[in-house]
Design an enzyme around this catalytic site. Sequence first.
Site, PDB file in Angstrom:
ATOM      1  N   MET A  31       0.844  -1.145   0.210  1.00  0.00           N
ATOM      2  CA  MET A  31       0.105   0.165   0.118  1.00  0.00           C
ATOM      3  C   MET A  31       0.824   1.221   0.027  1.00  0.00           C
ATOM      4  O   MET A  31       0.607   2.274   0.264  1.00  0.00           O
ATOM      5  CB  MET A  31      -0.815   0.042   1.165  1.00  0.00           C
ATOM      6  CG  MET A  31      -1.824  -1.312   1.099  1.00  0.00           C
ATOM      7  SD  MET A  31      -3.325  -0.934   2.119  1.00  0.00           S
ATOM      8  CE  MET A  31      -2.755  -0.894   3.858  1.00  0.00           C
ATOM      9  N   GLY A  32       2.102   1.163  -0.429  1.00  0.00           N
ATOM     10  CA  GLY A  32       3.243   2.328  -0.534  1.00  0.00           C
ATOM     11  C   GLY A  32       3.722   2.870   0.680  1.00  0.00           C
ATOM     12  O   GLY A  32       3.453   2.024   1.678  1.00  0.00           O
ATOM     13  N   HIS A  35       9.258   1.155   3.335  1.00  0.00           N
ATOM     14  CA  HIS A  35      10.465   1.129   4.117  1.00  0.00           C
ATOM     15  C   HIS A  35      10.907  -0.106   3.714  1.00  0.00           C
ATOM     16  O   HIS A  35      10.756  -0.804   2.947  1.00  0.00           O
ATOM     17  CB  HIS A  35       9.780   1.083   5.528  1.00  0.00           C
ATOM     18  CG  HIS A  35       8.673   0.220   5.848  1.00  0.00           C
ATOM     19  ND1 HIS A  35       8.996  -1.254   6.091  1.00  0.00           N
ATOM     20  CD2 HIS A  35       7.527   0.398   6.306  1.00  0.00           C
ATOM     21  CE1 HIS A  35       7.889  -1.733   6.233  1.00  0.00           C
ATOM     22  NE2 HIS A  35       6.865  -1.083   6.341  1.00  0.00           N
ATOM     23  N   GLY A  37      11.364  -2.865   5.312  1.00  0.00           N
ATOM     24  CA  GLY A  37      10.717  -3.981   5.237  1.00  0.00           C
ATOM     25  C   GLY A  37      10.200  -4.398   4.166  1.00  0.00           C
ATOM     26  O   GLY A  37      10.130  -5.731   3.429  1.00  0.00           O
ATOM     27  N   HIS A  38       9.547  -3.482   3.231  1.00  0.00           N
ATOM     28  CA  HIS A  38       9.113  -3.856   1.918  1.00  0.00           C
ATOM     29  C   HIS A  38      10.074  -4.143   0.874  1.00  0.00           C
ATOM     30  O   HIS A  38      10.339  -4.735   0.161  1.00  0.00           O
ATOM     31  CB  HIS A  38       8.256  -2.587   1.253  1.00  0.00           C
ATOM     32  CG  HIS A  38       7.089  -2.167   2.002  1.00  0.00           C
ATOM     33  ND1 HIS A  38       7.074  -1.105   2.674  1.00  0.00           N
ATOM     34  CD2 HIS A  38       6.148  -2.722   1.858  1.00  0.00           C
ATOM     35  CE1 HIS A  38       5.646  -0.902   3.298  1.00  0.00           C
ATOM     36  NE2 HIS A  38       4.841  -1.862   2.817  1.00  0.00           N
ATOM     37  N   GLY A 148       5.148  -9.986   3.937  1.00  0.00           N
ATOM     38  CA  GLY A 148       5.799  -9.861   5.227  1.00  0.00           C
ATOM     39  C   GLY A 148       5.243 -10.786   6.340  1.00  0.00           C
ATOM     40  O   GLY A 148       3.959 -10.842   6.495  1.00  0.00           O
ATOM     41  N   ASP A 151       2.624  -9.049   9.244  1.00  0.00           N
ATOM     42  CA  ASP A 151       1.059  -9.297   9.235  1.00  0.00           C
ATOM     43  C   ASP A 151       0.756 -10.891   9.067  1.00  0.00           C
ATOM     44  O   ASP A 151       0.619 -11.423   7.852  1.00  0.00           O
ATOM     45  CB  ASP A 151       0.494  -8.590   7.949  1.00  0.00           C
ATOM     46  CG  ASP A 151       0.679  -7.316   8.130  1.00  0.00           C
ATOM     47  OD1 ASP A 151      -0.009  -6.613   9.039  1.00  0.00           O
ATOM     48  OD2 ASP A 151       1.192  -6.567   7.451  1.00  0.00           O
ATOM     49  N   SER A 186       6.889  -0.520   9.983  1.00  0.00           N
ATOM     50  CA  SER A 186       5.704  -0.464   9.452  1.00  0.00           C
ATOM     51  C   SER A 186       5.514   1.257   8.852  1.00  0.00           C
ATOM     52  O   SER A 186       5.978   2.003   9.415  1.00  0.00           O
ATOM     53  CB  SER A 186       4.583  -0.572  10.756  1.00  0.00           C
ATOM     54  OG  SER A 186       3.215   0.007  10.499  1.00  0.00           O
ATOM     55  N   SER A 187       4.531   1.231   8.091  1.00  0.00           N
ATOM     56  CA  SER A 187       4.129   2.526   7.525  1.00  0.00           C
ATOM     57  C   SER A 187       3.509   3.488   8.559  1.00  0.00           C
ATOM     58  O   SER A 187       3.640   4.377   8.311  1.00  0.00           O
ATOM     59  CB  SER A 187       3.164   2.438   6.223  1.00  0.00           C
ATOM     60  OG  SER A 187       3.940   1.322   5.261  1.00  0.00           O
TER      61      SER A 187
HETATM   62  O1  PAF Z   1      -0.030  -5.643   3.548  1.00  0.00           O
HETATM   63  C1  PAF Z   1      -0.492  -4.743   3.029  1.00  0.00           C
HETATM   64  O2  PAF Z   1       0.056  -4.002   2.704  1.00  0.00           O
HETATM   65  C2  PAF Z   1      -2.018  -4.853   2.157  1.00  0.00           C
HETATM   66  O3  PAF Z   1      -2.816  -5.544   3.169  1.00  0.00           O
HETATM   67  C3  PAF Z   1      -1.964  -5.664   0.997  1.00  0.00           C
HETATM   68  C4  PAF Z   1      -1.490  -7.229   0.961  1.00  0.00           C
HETATM   69  C5  PAF Z   1      -0.933  -4.925   0.075  1.00  0.00           C
HETATM   70  C6  PAF Z   1      -3.314  -5.912   0.531  1.00  0.00           C
HETATM   71  O4  PAF Z   1      -3.603  -4.532   0.361  1.00  0.00           O
END
Ligand code: PAF
Length: 279
Positions: A31-32, A35, A37-38, A148, A151, A186-187
Amino acid sequence: MMQILRTVAELRTRVRGWKEDGRQVGVVPTMGALHDGHLSLVRAAKRGCDRVIVTIFVNPKQFNNPADLEKYPRTEAADAALLAAEGVDILFAPGPDEVYPPGFATSVTVSGISDPLEGAMRPGHFEGVATVVAKLFGMTQANRAYFGQKDWQQLQVVKRMVADLNIPVEVVGAETVREGDGLAMSSRNVRLDALSRAQAPGLYRVMSKVAAAIRNGGDVAAALDQGRADLVQAGFAEVEYLDLRSAALLEPMTTLDQPARLLAAAWIGGVRLIDNIPV
Ligand code: PAF
């Protein structure tokens, strides 16, 4: 050169070309507000696949709280620069109408595993997640998808959905990336004020202590009660849950007799933090 695409039609055309050339395609759904982690997911995708798509879509269907949706950080230009530097092939950033055009009427419900913890606290959340993730798999046609472990429940919901619906994608869960002081990336961390940011690592610290107590044979209920009290002591305004659950099905556990996960959600400085660790 990374391309930024906004329509499913353009994305499909690119992916079709890759598939015809026999390329393995990886997707990192986000979801943009990216950081490290992404970026660790992006790097795992780069290692495991020939071509990598990152999606950025702040999915309205998974926000049960309109204020949270409103406040969710949106930093596409900075995100795009980070992804280009990682060698991502496509940033897919559709608008809401591309994802949910007029007449959209389908939703995906993964029962059981979606119900406790985050599902109980955020009604409709996992239905929104499962629906958009199923759509992103359909749109990207990816062979592998990276999520990740931060979640954890989401990861189990997605795995269940993929198995149940025979979606031809391999789901890869990557370890939580932490700041030097233990706070899970986390964002939402950018919303913490200085005091809350200083106290926030208490979540991981307390959880580690609880996990150690349980691993050492301590009474599970007593260790969890102590943990909840320690979180309040550490500055958390409210502990929504601190729970020991079976790792895959997320069933409640009173003794450590199978692989387990300790999961928590707690509020600090008006920000809701979640975390989980293996026990
Ligand atoms: O973990 C997230 O950022 C969101 O839940 C995801 C998997 C992109 C779905 O919108």
